[in-house]
Design a protein around this motif. Structure first.
Motif, PDB file in Angstrom:
ATOM      1  N   ILE A  66       0.976  -1.865 -10.416  1.00 45.00           N
ATOM      2  CA  ILE A  66       0.090  -0.733 -10.789  1.00 45.00           C
ATOM      3  C   ILE A  66      -0.440  -0.910 -11.904  1.00 45.00           C
ATOM      4  O   ILE A  66      -1.702  -0.774 -12.012  1.00 45.00           O
ATOM      5  N   ALA A  67       0.480  -1.156 -12.851  1.00 47.18           N
ATOM      6  CA  ALA A  67       0.054  -1.185 -14.289  1.00 47.18           C
ATOM      7  C   ALA A  67      -1.314  -2.227 -14.496  1.00 47.18           C
ATOM      8  O   ALA A  67      -2.177  -2.034 -15.109  1.00 47.18           O
ATOM      9  N   ALA A  68      -1.099  -3.374 -13.715  1.00 45.24           N
ATOM     10  CA  ALA A  68      -2.054  -4.388 -13.972  1.00 45.24           C
ATOM     11  C   ALA A  68      -3.423  -4.009 -13.469  1.00 45.24           C
ATOM     12  O   ALA A  68      -4.580  -4.131 -14.026  1.00 45.24           O
ATOM     13  N   GLU A  69      -3.375  -3.371 -12.117  1.00 42.97           N
ATOM     14  CA  GLU A  69      -4.665  -2.899 -11.695  1.00 42.97           C
ATOM     15  C   GLU A  69      -5.140  -1.711 -12.511  1.00 42.97           C
ATOM     16  O   GLU A  69      -6.792  -1.568 -12.507  1.00 42.97           O
ATOM     17  N   GLN A  70      -4.476  -0.930 -13.030  1.00 46.09           N
ATOM     18  CA  GLN A  70      -5.013   0.028 -14.042  1.00 46.09           C
ATOM     19  C   GLN A  70      -5.422  -0.434 -15.119  1.00 46.09           C
ATOM     20  O   GLN A  70      -6.684  -0.175 -15.634  1.00 46.09           O
ATOM     21  N   PHE A  85     -13.772   5.067  10.550  1.00 43.26           N
ATOM     22  CA  PHE A  85     -14.512   6.102   9.705  1.00 43.26           C
ATOM     23  C   PHE A  85     -13.868   6.230   8.212  1.00 43.26           C
ATOM     24  O   PHE A  85     -14.156   7.084   7.724  1.00 43.26           O
ATOM     25  N   SER A  86     -13.195   5.161   7.825  1.00 49.50           N
ATOM     26  CA  SER A  86     -12.524   5.062   6.634  1.00 49.50           C
ATOM     27  C   SER A  86     -12.233   3.790   6.088  1.00 49.50           C
ATOM     28  O   SER A  86     -12.729   2.749   6.666  1.00 49.50           O
ATOM     29  N   ALA A  87     -11.553   3.648   4.846  1.00 49.96           N
ATOM     30  CA  ALA A  87     -11.649   2.380   4.376  1.00 49.96           C
ATOM     31  C   ALA A  87     -10.022   1.734   4.930  1.00 49.96           C
ATOM     32  O   ALA A  87      -9.193   2.637   5.543  1.00 49.96           O
ATOM     33  N   PRO A  88      -9.901   0.351   5.107  1.00 54.47           N
ATOM     34  CA  PRO A  88      -8.582  -0.113   5.546  1.00 54.47           C
ATOM     35  C   PRO A  88      -7.548   0.372   4.703  1.00 54.47           C
ATOM     36  O   PRO A  88      -7.531   0.924   3.778  1.00 54.47           O
ATOM     37  N   ALA A  89      -6.475   0.661   5.372  1.00 51.97           N
ATOM     38  CA  ALA A  89      -5.055   1.231   5.068  1.00 51.97           C
ATOM     39  C   ALA A  89      -4.801   0.565   3.616  1.00 51.97           C
ATOM     40  O   ALA A  89      -4.270   1.076   2.699  1.00 51.97           O
ATOM     41  N   ILE A  90      -4.952  -0.851   3.630  1.00 51.81           N
ATOM     42  CA  ILE A  90      -4.414  -1.432   2.208  1.00 51.81           C
ATOM     43  C   ILE A  90      -5.337  -1.063   0.963  1.00 51.81           C
ATOM     44  O   ILE A  90      -4.767  -0.800  -0.062  1.00 51.81           O
ATOM     45  N   LEU A  91      -6.641  -0.719   1.288  1.00 50.62           N
ATOM     46  CA  LEU A  91      -7.404  -0.033   0.140  1.00 50.62           C
ATOM     47  C   LEU A  91      -7.045   1.172  -0.204  1.00 50.62           C
ATOM     48  O   LEU A  91      -7.020   1.650  -1.346  1.00 50.62           O
ATOM     49  N   LYS A  92      -6.673   2.132   0.866  1.00 49.00           N
ATOM     50  CA  LYS A  92      -6.319   3.343   0.760  1.00 49.00           C
ATOM     51  C   LYS A  92      -5.022   3.212  -0.033  1.00 49.00           C
ATOM     52  O   LYS A  92      -4.492   4.343  -1.101  1.00 49.00           O
ATOM     53  N   GLY A  93      -4.214   2.649   0.098  1.00 49.63           N
ATOM     54  CA  GLY A  93      -2.925   2.249  -0.643  1.00 49.63           C
ATOM     55  C   GLY A  93      -2.870   2.016  -1.839  1.00 49.63           C
ATOM     56  O   GLY A  93      -2.202   2.416  -2.870  1.00 49.63           O
ATOM     57  N   TRP A  94      -4.006   1.213  -2.301  1.00 58.07           N
ATOM     58  CA  TRP A  94      -4.322   0.864  -3.594  1.00 58.07           C
ATOM     59  C   TRP A  94      -4.777   1.944  -4.492  1.00 58.07           C
ATOM     60  O   TRP A  94      -4.313   2.357  -5.474  1.00 58.07           O
ATOM     61  N   ILE A  95      -5.601   2.721  -3.577  1.00 61.31           N
ATOM     62  CA  ILE A  95      -6.090   3.994  -4.610  1.00 61.31           C
ATOM     63  C   ILE A  95      -4.797   4.952  -4.667  1.00 61.31           C
ATOM     64  O   ILE A  95      -4.536   5.565  -5.642  1.00 61.31           O
ATOM     65  N   GLU A 153       4.615  10.949 -15.255  1.00 61.91           N
ATOM     66  CA  GLU A 153       5.679  10.670 -16.461  1.00 61.91           C
ATOM     67  C   GLU A 153       5.592   9.125 -16.584  1.00 61.91           C
ATOM     68  O   GLU A 153       5.683   8.773 -17.900  1.00 61.91           O
ATOM     69  N   ALA A 154       5.841   8.586 -15.353  1.00 65.15           N
ATOM     70  CA  ALA A 154       5.861   7.217 -15.584  1.00 65.15           C
ATOM     71  C   ALA A 154       4.516   6.284 -16.221  1.00 65.15           C
ATOM     72  O   ALA A 154       4.499   5.478 -17.069  1.00 65.15           O
ATOM     73  N   THR A 155       3.196   6.918 -16.014  1.00 63.29           N
ATOM     74  CA  THR A 155       2.107   6.474 -16.338  1.00 63.29           C
ATOM     75  C   THR A 155       2.164   6.716 -18.100  1.00 63.29           C
ATOM     76  O   THR A 155       1.620   5.964 -18.838  1.00 63.29           O
ATOM     77  N   LEU A 156       2.290   8.171 -18.416  1.00 67.71           N
ATOM     78  CA  LEU A 156       2.417   8.285 -19.910  1.00 67.71           C
ATOM     79  C   LEU A 156       3.255   7.670 -20.915  1.00 67.71           C
ATOM     80  O   LEU A 156       3.161   7.440 -21.765  1.00 67.71           O
ATOM     81  N   PRO A 196       0.853  -1.167   0.020  1.00 66.89           N
ATOM     82  CA  PRO A 196       0.053  -0.035   0.101  1.00 66.89           C
ATOM     83  C   PRO A 196       0.745   1.277  -0.065  1.00 66.89           C
ATOM     84  O   PRO A 196       0.263   2.509  -0.019  1.00 66.89           O
ATOM     85  N   THR A 197       2.084   1.302   0.132  1.00 67.65           N
ATOM     86  CA  THR A 197       3.114   2.329   0.358  1.00 67.65           C
ATOM     87  C   THR A 197       3.559   2.802  -1.209  1.00 67.65           C
ATOM     88  O   THR A 197       4.400   2.183  -1.987  1.00 67.65           O
ATOM     89  N   VAL A 198       3.280   4.203  -1.472  1.00 68.97           N
ATOM     90  CA  VAL A 198       4.033   4.842  -2.586  1.00 68.97           C
ATOM     91  C   VAL A 198       5.351   5.122  -2.181  1.00 68.97           C
ATOM     92  O   VAL A 198       5.669   5.523  -1.190  1.00 68.97           O
ATOM     93  N   ASP A 199       6.260   4.601  -3.077  1.00 68.57           N
ATOM     94  CA  ASP A 199       7.754   5.072  -3.141  1.00 68.57           C
ATOM     95  C   ASP A 199       8.381   5.243  -4.340  1.00 68.57           C
ATOM     96  O   ASP A 199       7.779   4.796  -5.505  1.00 68.57           O
ATOM     97  N   THR A 200       9.689   5.326  -4.522  1.00 67.92           N
ATOM     98  CA  THR A 200      10.135   5.499  -5.996  1.00 67.92           C
ATOM     99  C   THR A 200      10.328   4.134  -6.808  1.00 67.92           C
ATOM    100  O   THR A 200      10.260   4.201  -8.076  1.00 67.92           O
ATOM    101  N   ASP A 201      10.083   2.959  -6.057  1.00 66.21           N
ATOM    102  CA  ASP A 201      10.016   1.800  -6.812  1.00 66.21           C
ATOM    103  C   ASP A 201       8.801   1.659  -7.769  1.00 66.21           C
ATOM    104  O   ASP A 201       8.690   1.025  -8.799  1.00 66.21           O
ATOM    105  N   ASP A 202       7.542   2.614  -7.497  1.00 67.86           N
ATOM    106  CA  ASP A 202       6.566   2.675  -8.372  1.00 67.86           C
ATOM    107  C   ASP A 202       6.814   3.175  -9.702  1.00 67.86           C
ATOM    108  O   ASP A 202       5.991   3.037 -10.604  1.00 67.86           O
ATOM    109  N   TYR A 203       7.858   4.052  -9.810  1.00 74.19           N
ATOM    110  CA  TYR A 203       8.348   4.597 -10.992  1.00 74.19           C
ATOM    111  C   TYR A 203       9.878   4.550 -11.424  1.00 74.19           C
ATOM    112  O   TYR A 203      10.834   5.149 -11.008  1.00 74.19           O
TER     113      TYR A 203
END
Length: 271
Positions: free
Chosen positions: A87-91, A109-119, A76-79, A48-55
């Motif tokens: 990430i690409a697979a879920e998109q 009062f929110s979604a579980p952290a794993i779902l927020k991290g997916w978002i 930049e990575a998306t385009l 669920p954690t955004v970091d530089t490995d995503d790009y």
């Protein structure tokens, strides 16, 4: 053409009510002739954690010391088609879908952290928002327009506690960040959420009625009227994105300002 639905499930226990509801949705929709994919985030061990490995190309344009700027680097990575594979697979699942269903328990009062991290990781700039895609808050032209969106949520509290005078506030307001801030912002068409209350003390005889109610909502996934949110470009907001005076019904306050007082003038149709 068959309608295609992505179910995103977020609960750590495979024998939980949420897991059962997710399985029921997949089975019921499939039996109705829909094409269904399931992203069970805990079973997938989703990071669920955004970091530089995503790009993977981060830093290539300015050396390894280049500061991470999530919006810029994710765009930049998306385009460039250079996002991390998960990430690409879920998109791609979202692009494939005609509707998205989120299944999760209400935690703090929110979604579980794993779902927020997916978002956080999947809804990148250039895919779901940003200057390279259409303006937000419009389900006829937004980045992810043409897709319906349903929240299916379980809550430990009783329904009265999430009412207009309930101590927890209206469920509509509690879910506003997902309904309006995620779905509507990206151009999806949000439906009224499906909720199962009082699940901490849920006796066995309430399970079958809950499934029957859920089946009705799933059957109406493409016919139920959407939440009548105002569009950003429909003439109701000024340049500063503030609702113009007189657009609301007298006495309307708070988050209700951002829904039409009458049925929405947009179609909310799904492709």
């Amino acid at each position: 053409m068959k309608k295609k639905i992505l179910v995103v499930s977020a609960h750590p226990e495979p024998r939980s009510l949420n897991a059962a509801l997710a399985k029921f949705a997949v089975d019921h929709l499939s039996a109705a002739g829909r094409e269904v994919q399931l992203s069970d985030l805990y079973a997938m061990k989703w990071n669920p954690t955004v970091d530089t490995d995503d790009y993977p190309d981060h830093g290539s344009a300015g050396g390894a010391a280049r500061r991470l700027h999530v919006m810029r680097d994710s765009e930049e990575a998306t385009l460039a088609g250079r996002l991390a594979p998960d990430i690409a697979a879920e998109q791609e699942k979202i692009r494939w879908s005609d509707a998205v269903v989120f299944q999760f328990p209400m935690w703090w009062f929110s979604a579980p952290a794993i779902l927020k991290g997916w978002i956080d990781r999947v809804f990148t700039s250039g895919f779901a928002y940003g200057p390279k895609v259409p303006p937000p808050y419009d389900d006829t032209a937004g980045a992810l327009a043409g897709r319906r969106a349903l929240l299916s949520v379980t809550l430990g509290a009783r329904e009265t506690a999430f009412s207009d005078r309930g101590i927890h506030g209206r469920l509509t307001d509690v879910l506003h960040p997902l309904q309006h801030g995620l779905f509507w912002f990206t151009g999806m068409t949000p439906l009224e959420p499906f909720a199962v209350y009082d699940t901490d003390r849920m006796p066995a005889d309430r399970y079958a009625p809950a499934l029957e109610a859920y089946a009705r909502r799933l059957d109406a996934l493409f016919t139920d009227p959407p939440v009548p949110y105002r569009t950003l470009t429909g003439g109701d907001y000024d340049h500063d994105m503030r609702l113009l005076p007189g657009r609301e019904r007298e006495g309307t306050t708070g988050l209700d300002l951002h829904t039409y007082p009458d049925p929405a003038p947009h179609s909310g149709v799904s492709r």
